[in-house]
Design a protein around this motif. Structure first.
Motif, PDB file in Angstrom:
ATOM      1  N   VAL A 490     -37.407  31.679  36.677  1.00 50.75           N
ATOM      2  CA  VAL A 490     -36.775  31.009  37.822  1.00 50.75           C
ATOM      3  C   VAL A 490     -35.343  31.483  38.023  1.00 50.75           C
ATOM      4  O   VAL A 490     -34.907  31.728  39.155  1.00 50.75           O
ATOM      5  N   ALA A 491     -34.601  31.624  36.930  1.00 51.25           N
ATOM      6  CA  ALA A 491     -33.189  32.014  37.029  1.00 51.25           C
ATOM      7  C   ALA A 491     -32.864  33.049  35.951  1.00 51.25           C
ATOM      8  O   ALA A 491     -32.177  32.746  34.976  1.00 51.25           O
ATOM      9  N   PRO A 492     -33.360  34.274  36.087  1.00 48.86           N
ATOM     10  CA  PRO A 492     -33.080  35.299  35.078  1.00 48.86           C
ATOM     11  C   PRO A 492     -31.615  35.688  35.085  1.00 48.86           C
ATOM     12  O   PRO A 492     -30.971  35.704  36.137  1.00 48.86           O
ATOM     13  N   PRO A 493     -31.052  35.984  33.921  1.00 49.06           N
ATOM     14  CA  PRO A 493     -29.649  36.449  33.900  1.00 49.06           C
ATOM     15  C   PRO A 493     -29.535  37.792  34.608  1.00 49.06           C
ATOM     16  O   PRO A 493     -30.351  38.691  34.393  1.00 49.06           O
ATOM     17  N   ARG A 494     -28.556  37.928  35.453  1.00 51.50           N
ATOM     18  CA  ARG A 494     -28.370  39.158  36.220  1.00 51.50           C
ATOM     19  C   ARG A 494     -26.951  39.677  36.018  1.00 51.50           C
ATOM     20  O   ARG A 494     -26.007  38.903  35.918  1.00 51.50           O
ATOM     21  N   ALA A 495     -26.848  40.983  35.998  1.00 48.90           N
ATOM     22  CA  ALA A 495     -25.534  41.596  35.857  1.00 48.90           C
ATOM     23  C   ALA A 495     -24.731  41.368  37.138  1.00 48.90           C
ATOM     24  O   ALA A 495     -25.244  41.521  38.245  1.00 48.90           O
ATOM     25  N   SER A 496     -23.486  40.947  36.977  1.00 49.18           N
ATOM     26  CA  SER A 496     -22.643  40.734  38.153  1.00 49.18           C
ATOM     27  C   SER A 496     -22.207  42.080  38.722  1.00 49.18           C
ATOM     28  O   SER A 496     -21.995  43.036  37.997  1.00 49.18           O
ATOM     29  N   ASN A 497     -22.091  42.136  40.040  1.00 50.41           N
ATOM     30  CA  ASN A 497     -21.728  43.379  40.716  1.00 50.41           C
ATOM     31  C   ASN A 497     -20.565  43.093  41.658  1.00 50.41           C
ATOM     32  O   ASN A 497     -20.760  42.657  42.779  1.00 50.41           O
ATOM     33  N   HIS A 498     -19.351  43.285  41.189  1.00 50.49           N
ATOM     34  CA  HIS A 498     -18.160  42.952  41.972  1.00 50.49           C
ATOM     35  C   HIS A 498     -17.791  44.120  42.876  1.00 50.49           C
ATOM     36  O   HIS A 498     -16.702  44.679  42.789  1.00 50.49           O
ATOM     37  N   ARG A 499     -18.723  44.465  43.739  1.00 47.98           N
ATOM     38  CA  ARG A 499     -18.499  45.561  44.662  1.00 47.98           C
ATOM     39  C   ARG A 499     -19.007  45.165  46.036  1.00 47.98           C
ATOM     40  O   ARG A 499     -19.811  44.253  46.183  1.00 47.98           O
ATOM     41  N   LEU A 500     -18.541  45.876  47.025  1.00 50.00           N
ATOM     42  CA  LEU A 500     -19.096  45.736  48.355  1.00 50.00           C
ATOM     43  C   LEU A 500     -20.331  46.634  48.437  1.00 50.00           C
ATOM     44  O   LEU A 500     -20.264  47.824  48.130  1.00 50.00           O
ATOM     45  N   ARG A 501     -21.465  46.046  48.829  1.00 47.61           N
ATOM     46  CA  ARG A 501     -22.695  46.831  48.950  1.00 47.61           C
ATOM     47  C   ARG A 501     -23.287  46.620  50.338  1.00 47.61           C
ATOM     48  O   ARG A 501     -23.488  45.478  50.774  1.00 47.61           O
ATOM     49  N   ILE A 502     -23.557  47.707  51.016  1.00 43.08           N
ATOM     50  CA  ILE A 502     -24.133  47.676  52.358  1.00 43.08           C
ATOM     51  C   ILE A 502     -25.430  48.471  52.319  1.00 43.08           C
ATOM     52  O   ILE A 502     -25.428  49.648  51.949  1.00 43.08           O
ATOM     53  N   THR A 503     -26.532  47.839  52.712  1.00 43.22           N
ATOM     54  CA  THR A 503     -27.837  48.495  52.683  1.00 43.22           C
ATOM     55  C   THR A 503     -28.384  48.586  54.095  1.00 43.22           C
ATOM     56  O   THR A 503     -28.604  47.559  54.754  1.00 43.22           O
ATOM     57  N   VAL A 504     -28.575  49.812  54.550  1.00 45.12           N
ATOM     58  CA  VAL A 504     -29.230  50.049  55.836  1.00 45.12           C
ATOM     59  C   VAL A 504     -30.719  50.179  55.541  1.00 45.12           C
ATOM     60  O   VAL A 504     -31.171  51.190  54.996  1.00 45.12           O
ATOM     61  N   LEU A 505     -31.475  49.135  55.849  1.00 46.85           N
ATOM     62  CA  LEU A 505     -32.889  49.101  55.498  1.00 46.85           C
ATOM     63  C   LEU A 505     -33.702  50.048  56.361  1.00 46.85           C
ATOM     64  O   LEU A 505     -33.365  50.303  57.527  1.00 46.85           O
ATOM     65  N   ASP A 506     -34.780  50.551  55.787  1.00 42.28           N
ATOM     66  CA  ASP A 506     -35.733  51.329  56.570  1.00 42.28           C
ATOM     67  C   ASP A 506     -36.708  50.347  57.210  1.00 42.28           C
ATOM     68  O   ASP A 506     -37.622  49.845  56.555  1.00 42.28           O
ATOM     69  N   VAL A 507     -36.485  50.043  58.471  1.00 40.36           N
ATOM     70  CA  VAL A 507     -37.348  49.120  59.219  1.00 40.36           C
ATOM     71  C   VAL A 507     -37.982  49.838  60.407  1.00 40.36           C
ATOM     72  O   VAL A 507     -38.282  49.221  61.430  1.00 40.36           O
ATOM     73  N   GLY A 508     -38.193  51.140  60.264  1.00 45.01           N
ATOM     74  CA  GLY A 508     -38.796  51.895  61.351  1.00 45.01           C
ATOM     75  C   GLY A 508     -37.819  52.073  62.497  1.00 45.01           C
ATOM     76  O   GLY A 508     -36.604  52.218  62.298  1.00 45.01           O
ATOM     77  N   GLN A 509     -38.343  52.064  63.721  1.00 43.62           N
ATOM     78  CA  GLN A 509     -37.521  52.261  64.908  1.00 43.62           C
ATOM     79  C   GLN A 509     -36.826  50.946  65.262  1.00 43.62           C
ATOM     80  O   GLN A 509     -37.136  50.282  66.252  1.00 43.62           O
ATOM     81  N   ALA A 510     -35.892  50.550  64.387  1.00 49.24           N
ATOM     82  CA  ALA A 510     -35.208  49.268  64.523  1.00 49.24           C
ATOM     83  C   ALA A 510     -33.965  49.305  63.640  1.00 49.24           C
ATOM     84  O   ALA A 510     -33.690  50.304  62.976  1.00 49.24           O
ATOM     85  N   ASP A 511     -33.222  48.198  63.643  1.00 48.92           N
ATOM     86  CA  ASP A 511     -32.017  48.073  62.825  1.00 48.92           C
ATOM     87  C   ASP A 511     -32.081  46.813  61.983  1.00 48.92           C
ATOM     88  O   ASP A 511     -32.463  45.741  62.477  1.00 48.92           O
ATOM     89  N   ALA A 512     -31.670  46.917  60.715  1.00 51.05           N
ATOM     90  CA  ALA A 512     -31.446  45.760  59.849  1.00 51.05           C
ATOM     91  C   ALA A 512     -30.529  46.221  58.735  1.00 51.05           C
ATOM     92  O   ALA A 512     -30.869  47.132  57.970  1.00 51.05           O
ATOM     93  N   ILE A 513     -29.348  45.604  58.655  1.00 53.91           N
ATOM     94  CA  ILE A 513     -28.329  46.034  57.697  1.00 53.91           C
ATOM     95  C   ILE A 513     -27.841  44.807  56.936  1.00 53.91           C
ATOM     96  O   ILE A 513     -27.484  43.791  57.544  1.00 53.91           O
ATOM     97  N   VAL A 514     -27.819  44.905  55.620  1.00 52.00           N
ATOM     98  CA  VAL A 514     -27.421  43.783  54.773  1.00 52.00           C
ATOM     99  C   VAL A 514     -26.070  44.104  54.143  1.00 52.00           C
ATOM    100  O   VAL A 514     -25.915  45.142  53.471  1.00 52.00           O
ATOM    101  N   ILE A 515     -25.090  43.219  54.352  1.00 55.88           N
ATOM    102  CA  ILE A 515     -23.755  43.362  53.773  1.00 55.88           C
ATOM    103  C   ILE A 515     -23.615  42.326  52.664  1.00 55.88           C
ATOM    104  O   ILE A 515     -23.764  41.128  52.902  1.00 55.88           O
TER     105      ILE A 515
END
Length: 777
Positions: A490-515
């Motif tokens: 349910v709540a696995p320990p995860r490494a903290s990531n103190h960075r800005l991460r921007i992911t431009v997803l592959d959603v075909g002929q469309a846009d979806a970007i996660v900041i």
């Protein structure tokens, strides 16, 4: 372990096959740890350990060799130009608007998935097609499951896209697959005639795993209640057939050995009827070993019988051992073998419960203990009422299957067939009513971040260890072990990531970007989708499916359950399509909308849900500034009033902004074209950026030289679909970007593109680290 040599040999064979198969790094870590544990067990001094070590080594080599050879034998499709194919329609027929998809057996023998324009042809039709054959994708977005592996489980090795039916040919030679497809087509037509929908589609799912024609909303309710497994022909269904056949033969006083042999034959005949897909083959293999054990007076669900089945599957179908279906099958059977007896004793203490009810409750609880982490990881949701739903639905499955076979057998006798169908219809009304009622309960489906493979492996080991401790009186230890292991899922320990991460997803002929900001804030810029063409209906726009299949699962895999904001650059379906699914599954702080008038169903579904849930909708304009508490700032540069006019007004008035974090800058422009770009340049907007999210999928109507000169990006990212009908990205756009020294990344060729900004002058794009100089203007 030497006292259970079958278990050791099965573990070694499975590990060997997994090591020789391409798998995700975290899965390979788990397999490597398993290999280390197996080697440690083999080196412990004991009687006969030399023979034991030799057997384990041979099993490891056998598993790896079998996997390697199967990879060589597998048919491989390579991307190629458009060509002609001859194939026979097998099934899995789905229609959406003016397009259809279906499975088809090529004349060469391989089975492919076809995505064609127009209505789907009849099952059994022999076609001449024109299209492009391509392999199924390996993961295109971080953490995504392998589509190639999933389709392989269904026996499909490639896809023909952009297909067009040129002609209906004379019937081809009747192969096994074609004969089964024609039997299925006759069966579903017969069931629909007397049962109607959705009962006929549910029965087709039970009998041979075909759920393509089922209403998507009903299928989603089965998934949300944890009962979707009743629609996939596997262990439950073959187990029902085996139990009914065994009860009949024992009722006729057949000897135990004879009964077990006959039941095994019936199980395999049913597996052939269902299409002999991999889940059915695995279930038939496991049942065969269980029946063999029963024939010789041993426990049918002993750990040795389960291990023997795993050993046989790992040798005969080694590529299956890394799939989700294999893990689910053995997690389920292993949990039943380990926990059925302890749970039966526990349930017996509750009170005088009828034996059949107690047995159903025991098996349901054991199954849920073994499989809930895997189902949560696969579907991204946890079903808290799964035990209740399965207790209500699963007992009816055996009866509906038996009545379904009876209806088909009595098809020539119309009155009798109708009576049987009427009785079965009552049972299906019960199933649908239970599923709908439970899916309507509060928090019936809780979005959940999939646990890493190591956490699931620890949990499954804890279930076996807990059952062992329970049998030896250590009930407190067993419960504690399960609780700790469940908490890791349910709540696995995860490494903290103190960075800005921007992911431009592959959603075909469309846009979806996660900041994702350094302190865990999350902003979604557009939500994927597709342009809405053809008939659409409110609440069921085809544009929403990309959001359901790609965007929402990615957010959950990243541990994102709340978005600070969802920015819709403009209301077209290829940008706003996934908005409604996101709002249904996640909490959203506010929606930023361009404020334009548009009639698309996906866009209005988004606004309707936002209004119903009280999500604020704001209209940022040029000059608006958003800032997080960890140094990320969004400077909005468009749209600006008055809106730009013309036939491309909706695109040109997209929300545009620059994201700044310390020395890093990235520019987002939605689908803004040359008119908007010229306005930015003319008004002296500070456009310089290290990374440019290229506007309008790289269209020739944007990315003008003057604009690119003002931005002067080091990197340019284009979100674009493969083989799209618009010719995006335009060669002129690519030439302009490269002319100004930009490194160009495209989602159609590179998959998702991830940018990581540390803030100290280092940017990582994908796997490439680059040091850049601060540029001041």
């Amino acid at each position: 372990m030497e006292r259970r040599p079958v278990v050791a040999l099965a573990a070694a064979t499975v590990i060997g096959a997994a090591l020789a198969t391409p798998i995700a790094p975290e899965q390979r870590l788990v397999v490597t740890i398993g290999l280390a544990a197996l080697c440690l067990a083999a080196t412990l001094p004991r009687k006969g350990s030399a023979r034991f070590r030799a057997a384990v080594a041979i099993a490891l080599v056998a598993g790896a060799t079998s996997a390697t050879m199967q990879q060589w034998r597998e048919p491989h499709a390579t991307s190629s130009h458009t060509q002609r194919f001859r194939c026979t329609v097998l099934g899995d027929v789905q229609e959406a608007g003016f397009a259809s998809s279906f499975s088809c057996a090529l004349d060469s023998g391989a089975t492919v998935a076809v995505h064609a324009a127009g209505r789907a042809p009849a099952i059994g039709a022999h076609l001449l097609l024109r299209g492009r054959m391509e392999p199924f994708d390996e993961p295109r977005n971080p953490g995504e499951p392998s589509e190639r592996s999933l389709e392989r489980d269904r026996g499909i090795f490639a896809q023909i896209s952009s297909a067009r039916v040129l002609a209906i040919l004379p019937p081809s030679r009747a192969t096994f697959a074609i004969v089964i497809a024609r039997v299925h087509a006759w069966a579903i037509a017969t069931m629909r005639e007397r049962l109607g929908e959705p009962a006929a589609s549910i029965l087709a799912g039970e009998l041979w795993g075909d759920r393509g024609s089922m209403d998507p909303a009903l299928r989603a309710e089965f998934q949300e209640t944890g009962t979707v497994h009743v629609l996939v022909t596997a262990g439950l269904h073959l187990g029902v057939v085996a139990a009914l056949a065994f009860a009949l033969l024992r009722g006729l006083r057949a000897p135990r050995m004879t009964a077990c042999v006959c039941v095994a034959a019936i199980v395999w005949l049913y597996a052939f009827f269902s299409g002999l897909h991999l889940p059915a083959m695995r279930a038939a293999t496991m049942l065969s070993f269980a029946l063999c054990a029963r024939a010789y007076g041993a426990k049918a669900l002993s750990i040795n019988a389960v291990a023997a089945a795993a050993l046989a599957i790992a040798l005969c179908d080694p590529l299956a051992v890394t799939g989700a279906s294999f893990a689910l099958s053995f997690a389920c059977i292993g949990a039943i073998a380990a926990w059925a007896h302890p749970l039966d004793e526990l349930v017996a203490t509750i009170g005088s419960i009828p034996p059949r009810v107690r047995e159903a409750l025991t098996l349901t609880l054991a199954t849920q203990i073994g499989t809930w982490p895997l189902t949560a990881a696969i579907f991204g949701t946890f079903s808290p009422y799964a035990v209740l739903a399965n207790l209500a639905v699963v007992p009816a499955v055996g009866a509906t299957m038996l009545l379904g076979f009876a209806q088909l057998a009595c098809a020539p006798l119309a009155p009798i067939a109708q009576i049987v169908a009427n009785i079965n219809g009552w049972l299906f009304a019960w199933i649908v009513g239970c599923v709908h009622a439970i899916a309507s309960l509060p928090h019936a489906s809780i979005p959940m971040t999939p646990a890493p493979a190591w956490a699931i492996a620890v949990y499954e080991i804890a279930t076996l260890a807990g059952a062992w401790a329970w049998r030896r009186g250590g009930r407190t230890v067993a419960v504690l072990a399960l609780a700790i292991a469940a908490s890791l899922v349910v709540a696995p320990p995860r490494a903290s990531n103190h960075r800005l991460r921007i992911t431009v997803l592959d959603v075909g002929q469309a846009d979806a970007i996660v900041i994702q900001t350094p302190r865990g804030h999350a902003i979604l810029v557009d939500a994927g989708g597709r342009l809405e063409r053809g008939p659409q209906s409110p609440g069921d726009s085809s544009a929403q499916r990309i959001g359901e299949r790609i965007v929402v699962p990615f957010l959950l895999r990243q541990g994102i359950h709340k978005l600070d904001a969802l920015i819709l650059s403009h209301p077209h379906g290829d940008h706003a399509g996934g908005c409604a699914p996101v709002l249904r599954k996640l909490r959203v702080g506010e929606i930023a909308d361009s404020g334009q008038t548009y009639g698309g169903h996906a866009y209005h579904d988004c606004l309707d849900i936002a209004h119903a849930d009280g999500v604020p909708v704001v209209n940022p304009r040029a000059g608006t500034v958003w800032q997080t508490n960890d140094g990320v700032t969004l400077y909005f540069i468009g749209p600006q009033l008055p809106f730009i006019g013309g036939r491309n007004a909706i695109n040109d008035n997209s929300i545009a902004f620059t994201l700044a974090y310390k020395h890093f800058r990235m520019l987002f422009t939605g689908d803004a074209g040359s008119a908007a770009e010229q306005r930015f340049v003319d008004e002296g907007v500070d456009l310089h950026a290290d990374v440019l999210k290229v506007g309008h999928h790289g269209s020739a109507y944007g990315s003008s030289p003057a604009f690119i000169a003002a931005v002067h990006p080091r990197y340019a990212i284009i979100s674009v679909g493969r083989h799209n009908m618009f010719g995006h990205p335009a060669p002129l756009t690519i030439e302009t970007l490269r002319g100004f020294g930009a490194h160009v990344y495209r989602t159609d060729t590179n998959g998702a593109v991830t940018i990581t900004a540390i803030g100290s002058g280092i940017v990582t794009i994908g796997q490439i680290s680059v040091m850049f100089l601060n540029r001041r203007r």
